[in-house]
Write an enzyme that holds these catalytic residues in place. Sequence first.
Site, PDB file in Angstrom:
ATOM      1  N   ASP A  98      39.931  30.048  40.356  1.00 14.94           N
ATOM      2  CA  ASP A  98      39.329  30.960  41.091  1.00 14.94           C
ATOM      3  C   ASP A  98      37.900  30.655  41.279  1.00 14.94           C
ATOM      4  O   ASP A  98      36.985  31.576  41.379  1.00 14.94           O
ATOM      5  CB  ASP A  98      39.672  32.428  40.599  1.00 14.94           C
ATOM      6  CG  ASP A  98      40.988  32.686  40.470  1.00 14.94           C
ATOM      7  OD1 ASP A  98      41.521  32.018  39.460  1.00 14.94           O
ATOM      8  OD2 ASP A  98      41.726  33.592  41.075  1.00 14.94           O
ATOM      9  N   ASP A 148      43.200  28.689  43.574  1.00 16.21           N
ATOM     10  CA  ASP A 148      42.326  29.380  44.140  1.00 16.21           C
ATOM     11  C   ASP A 148      40.886  28.365  44.292  1.00 16.21           C
ATOM     12  O   ASP A 148      40.142  28.585  43.335  1.00 16.21           O
ATOM     13  CB  ASP A 148      41.910  30.726  43.484  1.00 16.21           C
ATOM     14  CG  ASP A 148      43.030  32.013  43.844  1.00 16.21           C
ATOM     15  OD1 ASP A 148      43.917  31.412  44.553  1.00 16.21           O
ATOM     16  OD2 ASP A 148      43.000  32.747  43.230  1.00 16.21           O
ATOM     17  N   TYR A 195      38.330  30.031  48.587  1.00 18.77           N
ATOM     18  CA  TYR A 195      38.318  31.470  49.160  1.00 18.77           C
ATOM     19  C   TYR A 195      37.972  31.493  50.601  1.00 18.77           C
ATOM     20  O   TYR A 195      37.082  32.557  51.267  1.00 18.77           O
ATOM     21  CB  TYR A 195      37.233  32.339  48.335  1.00 18.77           C
ATOM     22  CG  TYR A 195      37.932  32.765  46.996  1.00 18.77           C
ATOM     23  CD1 TYR A 195      38.021  31.801  45.979  1.00 18.77           C
ATOM     24  CD2 TYR A 195      38.252  34.071  46.854  1.00 18.77           C
ATOM     25  CE1 TYR A 195      38.629  32.139  44.747  1.00 18.77           C
ATOM     26  CE2 TYR A 195      38.816  34.417  45.475  1.00 18.77           C
ATOM     27  CZ  TYR A 195      38.840  33.186  44.554  1.00 18.77           C
ATOM     28  OH  TYR A 195      39.700  33.832  43.473  1.00 18.77           O
ATOM     29  N   ASN A 248      46.948  31.965  45.268  1.00 17.99           N
ATOM     30  CA  ASN A 248      47.222  33.006  46.510  1.00 17.99           C
ATOM     31  C   ASN A 248      46.198  32.674  47.495  1.00 17.99           C
ATOM     32  O   ASN A 248      46.609  32.697  48.637  1.00 17.99           O
ATOM     33  CB  ASN A 248      47.376  34.111  45.863  1.00 17.99           C
ATOM     34  CG  ASN A 248      46.215  34.555  45.230  1.00 17.99           C
ATOM     35  OD1 ASN A 248      45.780  34.146  44.195  1.00 17.99           O
ATOM     36  ND2 ASN A 248      45.300  35.608  45.732  1.00 17.99           N
ATOM     37  N   HIS A 249      44.940  32.228  47.207  1.00 19.29           N
ATOM     38  CA  HIS A 249      44.003  31.966  48.260  1.00 19.29           C
ATOM     39  C   HIS A 249      43.895  30.613  48.726  1.00 19.29           C
ATOM     40  O   HIS A 249      43.418  30.256  49.828  1.00 19.29           O
ATOM     41  CB  HIS A 249      42.624  32.116  47.498  1.00 19.29           C
ATOM     42  CG  HIS A 249      42.095  33.571  47.324  1.00 19.29           C
ATOM     43  ND1 HIS A 249      41.673  34.429  48.259  1.00 19.29           N
ATOM     44  CD2 HIS A 249      42.134  34.025  46.061  1.00 19.29           C
ATOM     45  CE1 HIS A 249      41.400  35.547  47.741  1.00 19.29           C
ATOM     46  NE2 HIS A 249      41.784  35.156  46.348  1.00 19.29           N
ATOM     47  N   HIS A 279      49.379  29.325  38.643  1.00 17.81           N
ATOM     48  CA  HIS A 279      48.229  30.233  38.871  1.00 17.81           C
ATOM     49  C   HIS A 279      48.211  31.394  38.231  1.00 17.81           C
ATOM     50  O   HIS A 279      47.381  32.181  37.742  1.00 17.81           O
ATOM     51  CB  HIS A 279      48.168  30.137  40.384  1.00 17.81           C
ATOM     52  CG  HIS A 279      47.007  30.991  40.916  1.00 17.81           C
ATOM     53  ND1 HIS A 279      45.446  30.519  40.731  1.00 17.81           N
ATOM     54  CD2 HIS A 279      46.753  32.061  41.592  1.00 17.81           C
ATOM     55  CE1 HIS A 279      44.652  31.630  41.149  1.00 17.81           C
ATOM     56  NE2 HIS A 279      45.376  32.329  41.710  1.00 17.81           N
ATOM     57  N   HIS A 284      43.952  44.303  36.612  1.00 16.51           N
ATOM     58  CA  HIS A 284      43.999  43.371  37.844  1.00 16.51           C
ATOM     59  C   HIS A 284      45.077  42.559  37.803  1.00 16.51           C
ATOM     60  O   HIS A 284      45.233  41.813  36.666  1.00 16.51           O
ATOM     61  CB  HIS A 284      42.583  42.930  37.825  1.00 16.51           C
ATOM     62  CG  HIS A 284      42.266  42.301  39.242  1.00 16.51           C
ATOM     63  ND1 HIS A 284      42.272  43.028  40.306  1.00 16.51           N
ATOM     64  CD2 HIS A 284      41.760  41.043  39.701  1.00 16.51           C
ATOM     65  CE1 HIS A 284      41.853  42.332  41.439  1.00 16.51           C
ATOM     66  NE2 HIS A 284      41.618  41.227  41.101  1.00 16.51           N
ATOM     67  N   HIS A 285      45.832  42.636  38.573  1.00 16.90           N
ATOM     68  CA  HIS A 285      47.227  41.755  38.852  1.00 16.90           C
ATOM     69  C   HIS A 285      48.108  41.900  37.630  1.00 16.90           C
ATOM     70  O   HIS A 285      48.952  41.122  37.347  1.00 16.90           O
ATOM     71  CB  HIS A 285      46.740  40.340  38.804  1.00 16.90           C
ATOM     72  CG  HIS A 285      45.885  39.888  40.110  1.00 16.90           C
ATOM     73  ND1 HIS A 285      46.126  40.266  41.326  1.00 16.90           N
ATOM     74  CD2 HIS A 285      44.748  39.128  40.218  1.00 16.90           C
ATOM     75  CE1 HIS A 285      45.353  39.888  42.176  1.00 16.90           C
ATOM     76  NE2 HIS A 285      44.310  39.090  41.363  1.00 16.90           N
ATOM     77  N   HIS A 306      43.889  33.218  38.268  1.00 14.43           N
ATOM     78  CA  HIS A 306      44.195  34.543  39.100  1.00 14.43           C
ATOM     79  C   HIS A 306      43.299  35.838  38.531  1.00 14.43           C
ATOM     80  O   HIS A 306      42.939  36.394  39.224  1.00 14.43           O
ATOM     81  CB  HIS A 306      45.904  34.651  39.114  1.00 14.43           C
ATOM     82  CG  HIS A 306      46.371  35.606  40.153  1.00 14.43           C
ATOM     83  ND1 HIS A 306      45.836  35.605  41.649  1.00 14.43           N
ATOM     84  CD2 HIS A 306      47.218  36.652  40.196  1.00 14.43           C
ATOM     85  CE1 HIS A 306      46.482  36.446  42.329  1.00 14.43           C
ATOM     86  NE2 HIS A 306      47.327  36.985  41.183  1.00 14.43           N
ATOM     87  N   VAL A 307      43.815  36.257  37.292  1.00 12.48           N
ATOM     88  CA  VAL A 307      43.026  37.136  36.741  1.00 12.48           C
ATOM     89  C   VAL A 307      41.517  36.946  36.324  1.00 12.48           C
ATOM     90  O   VAL A 307      41.438  35.958  35.652  1.00 12.48           O
ATOM     91  CB  VAL A 307      43.824  37.841  35.569  1.00 12.48           C
ATOM     92  CG1 VAL A 307      42.801  39.127  34.873  1.00 12.48           C
ATOM     93  CG2 VAL A 307      44.980  38.348  35.731  1.00 12.48           C
ATOM     94  N   HIS A 308      40.377  37.771  37.031  1.00 11.55           N
ATOM     95  CA  HIS A 308      39.199  36.961  36.736  1.00 11.55           C
ATOM     96  C   HIS A 308      38.547  37.342  35.608  1.00 11.55           C
ATOM     97  O   HIS A 308      37.634  38.262  35.341  1.00 11.55           O
ATOM     98  CB  HIS A 308      38.474  37.821  37.915  1.00 11.55           C
ATOM     99  CG  HIS A 308      38.886  37.106  39.450  1.00 11.55           C
ATOM    100  ND1 HIS A 308      38.334  37.732  40.575  1.00 11.55           N
ATOM    101  CD2 HIS A 308      39.794  36.050  39.701  1.00 11.55           C
ATOM    102  CE1 HIS A 308      38.934  37.204  41.711  1.00 11.55           C
ATOM    103  NE2 HIS A 308      39.794  36.067  40.978  1.00 11.55           N
TER     104      HIS A 308
HETATM  105 FE   LIG Z   1      44.613  34.174  42.633  1.00 12.15          FE
END
Ligand SMILES: [Fe+2]
Length: 406
Positions: free
Chosen positions: A165, A194, A197, A231-232, A316, A325-326, A353-355
């Site tokens: 990410d 990711d 972006y 996903n990005h 990911h 989140h997620h 994925h999870v920031h």
């Molecule tokens: Fe992601």
Amino acid sequence: MGVKWVCVFLVAGLILSIADLGNCGRTSSYVRNDDLAHDMSLDSDVFRVPPGYNAPQQVHITQGDHEGRGVIVSWVTPDKPGSSTVLYWAENSSSKNIAEGIVLTYKYFNYTSGFIHHCTISDLEFDTKYYYEVGTGNTTRQFWFVTPPKVGPDVPYVFGLIAGDLGQTRDSNRTLTHYELNPTKGQTVLFVGDLSYADAYPFHDNRRWDTWGRFTERNAAYQPWIWTAGNHEIDFAPQIGEFRPFKPYTHRYHVPYRASGSTSPFWYSIKRASTYIIVMASYSAFGKYTPQYKWLEKELPRVNRTETPWLIVVVHCPLYNSYAHHYMEGETMRVIYEKWFVEFKVDVVFAGHVHAYERSERVSNIAYNVVNGLCTPISDQSAPVYITIGDGGNLEGLVTEYALFC
Ligand SMILES: [Fe+2]
């Protein structure tokens, strides 16, 4: 076995050292800024276009075969296709070699890409420094890489884990700089997905794929980045006529998936030094009987742990995640694959994925059968450690809130 490994944990970057104890890394205290960040402006110096007519840009390399004797070199020429040739030579050799690549372009809504070159160099010597040159015929640029040692159980190696990410904010830049300055020098980046972006922009402004390629070139041209799709990377936008998922990503980032018998660039494996790395795809079909499932079903028993004692999965979306989140997004993949990870004693599963950062103990949750009530994870020494390294600095900021448990 004489092999140890050490992780240096930090929120935004991590070094995984598969080495003798004497070579262990140190834990870094680096934590990225948790403010919402903006992307660096298009005219930022880290996005600078290299000078010269049709100069190659966005140069990056990845492993090009299953064993580590191949390298895929990729780059973009902006003005015309030019040459897809890579000139390369070993540090101590006077003879130069040539490999021929391919060139691609793609259109995305109102964007037309530059000329994207991919060239696979094969049959390199292990543990050797090579120089390479791209841009033959116009402006040439020279880079170098070091091939890994021959695969074997006692081979020290240092993997870098820049948190996934990554994006292209000033925090992203700090993350990459922090990785570059780490005294335990990473030799290969395991990237958990990711990338650019670009999809945060109107019409998924693909110029942001180009800026990301120029931003990361300073590292990715000199050491392989092992790619995972997040996903990005999907870039599915039917509202603007873009129906083909992963179009920019698959044109720009090639991986050696065929070398591991995979039929898709989204799931594949490589060996590197003493490690077997399996890349999985959170955003491709993975249910029972799907191509990914059938590939992994054959792949896991094939891993020879006397040759590569370390078995690492990179994916990911995390299978375990305590953050709000997620939360539970990885549950369907966990239900299907966790029992295999335990059966084949995967050492570590890295996800993004999870920031945020999170590391589990060795736990499993594979006994539940709906009626037996055994639905709580238990301590299990055959289970992997699950590590989330999901914030490289992107514009969405850090996640700090935990899910509520009742
Ligand atoms: Fe992601």
